[in-house]
Design an enzyme around this catalytic site. Sequence first.
Site, PDB file in Angstrom:
ATOM      1  N   GLU A  55      -3.696 -15.488  31.965  1.00  0.00           N
ATOM      2  CA  GLU A  55      -4.906 -15.794  31.192  1.00  0.00           C
ATOM      3  C   GLU A  55      -4.638 -16.031  29.708  1.00  0.00           C
ATOM      4  O   GLU A  55      -3.790 -15.372  29.106  1.00  0.00           O
ATOM      5  CB  GLU A  55      -5.878 -14.631  31.345  1.00  0.00           C
ATOM      6  N   LYS A  57      -6.517 -15.426  26.408  1.00  0.00           N
ATOM      7  CA  LYS A  57      -7.663 -14.664  25.902  1.00  0.00           C
ATOM      8  C   LYS A  57      -7.344 -14.151  24.508  1.00  0.00           C
ATOM      9  O   LYS A  57      -6.397 -13.394  24.324  1.00  0.00           O
ATOM     10  CB  LYS A  57      -7.970 -13.492  26.847  1.00  0.00           C
ATOM     11  N   LYS A 117     -13.091 -19.517  32.726  1.00  0.00           N
ATOM     12  CA  LYS A 117     -13.620 -18.159  32.772  1.00  0.00           C
ATOM     13  C   LYS A 117     -14.727 -18.028  31.735  1.00  0.00           C
ATOM     14  O   LYS A 117     -14.485 -18.126  30.531  1.00  0.00           O
ATOM     15  CB  LYS A 117     -12.520 -17.134  32.515  1.00  0.00           C
ATOM     16  N   GLU A 166     -16.358 -13.127  41.538  1.00  0.00           N
ATOM     17  CA  GLU A 166     -15.925 -11.807  41.067  1.00  0.00           C
ATOM     18  C   GLU A 166     -16.924 -10.738  41.476  1.00  0.00           C
ATOM     19  O   GLU A 166     -18.126 -10.865  41.221  1.00  0.00           O
ATOM     20  CB  GLU A 166     -15.786 -11.819  39.546  1.00  0.00           C
ATOM     21  N   ASN A 187     -12.793  -6.942  40.560  1.00  0.00           N
ATOM     22  CA  ASN A 187     -12.526  -6.491  39.198  1.00  0.00           C
ATOM     23  C   ASN A 187     -12.348  -4.974  39.209  1.00  0.00           C
ATOM     24  O   ASN A 187     -13.248  -4.249  39.617  1.00  0.00           O
ATOM     25  CB  ASN A 187     -13.668  -6.903  38.268  1.00  0.00           C
ATOM     26  N   GLU A 217      -8.210  -8.170  39.784  1.00  0.00           N
ATOM     27  CA  GLU A 217      -8.371  -8.476  38.361  1.00  0.00           C
ATOM     28  C   GLU A 217      -8.472  -7.192  37.536  1.00  0.00           C
ATOM     29  O   GLU A 217      -9.049  -6.213  37.984  1.00  0.00           O
ATOM     30  CB  GLU A 217      -9.666  -9.267  38.125  1.00  0.00           C
ATOM     31  N   SER A 218      -7.928  -7.234  36.341  1.00  0.00           N
ATOM     32  CA  SER A 218      -8.030  -6.173  35.319  1.00  0.00           C
ATOM     33  C   SER A 218      -7.089  -4.993  35.572  1.00  0.00           C
ATOM     34  O   SER A 218      -6.967  -4.498  36.693  1.00  0.00           O
ATOM     35  CB  SER A 218      -9.456  -5.618  35.194  1.00  0.00           C
TER      36      SER A 218
END
Length: 264
Positions: A55, A57, A117, A166, A187, A217-218
Amino acid sequence: MATILDTIVQHKLTEIQLKKDLFPVRHLESSPLFQRKGFSLSEALKNSKSGIIAEHKRRSPSKHNINQKLYVNEVVAGYQKAGACGSSVLTDNSFFGGSLEDLQLARASVDFPLLRKDFIIDEYQIIEAKASGADVILLIAAILNAQQVKNFAKLANDLGMEVLLEVHNEEELQANLNAEVQLIGVNNRNLKTFEVSTEISKQLSTLIPKEIVKISESGLKSANDIIELREFGYRGFLIGETFMKTKNPGKSAQQFIEEIEGKK
């Protein structure tokens, strides 16, 4: 009490209305990128040993400065060179410091799948994503009802894009199993406490239909996290801050991917 998600959605409603007046749909549909054939993230993940979606970000509501100094085109090109399956590009400006221009610059720099995103709450944003070079869009179950997810997914598919849905819990997952999505992302961040744990990915793994590519994710920080989750059927792993907080995200991604593939 309003959550950060509530605040973002309220801001997004105003933002979309202003954009619709400035850039009507017909303007978006005339983009040279609107007719391009997209790349398939789901296929890239199925054929990968690592499954990394890297990603771009700059910042987030919880981390006000992750990395503001790097150029998006250099970051995503570094990710592709590193062997990532695709890249996620944050396009929300107010809370994440991203923009649609970031997505457009990324598209001009790489030839692998790009995920837009953002907090998609209107069909306009899906058309906007296509016009800016996205191959995949993110739909967040926590801010949409089941009918919206279904309608938005159909529009994205009709435009030749894939959909990453998600979810944060079993309720969100079960409510949206009828939507035509190619990827489901769990997530690991609890939206109420902001705590991160991969246990939720493990818990939901058996409930995601086999034909849909599972993404975690995360909070994924080590190769061991990835190896463990692959045992639960996950084939995609969305990682941002772990790479972006370094001076060279592409090199960090390469080392991470080499470690995963070396451990398999």
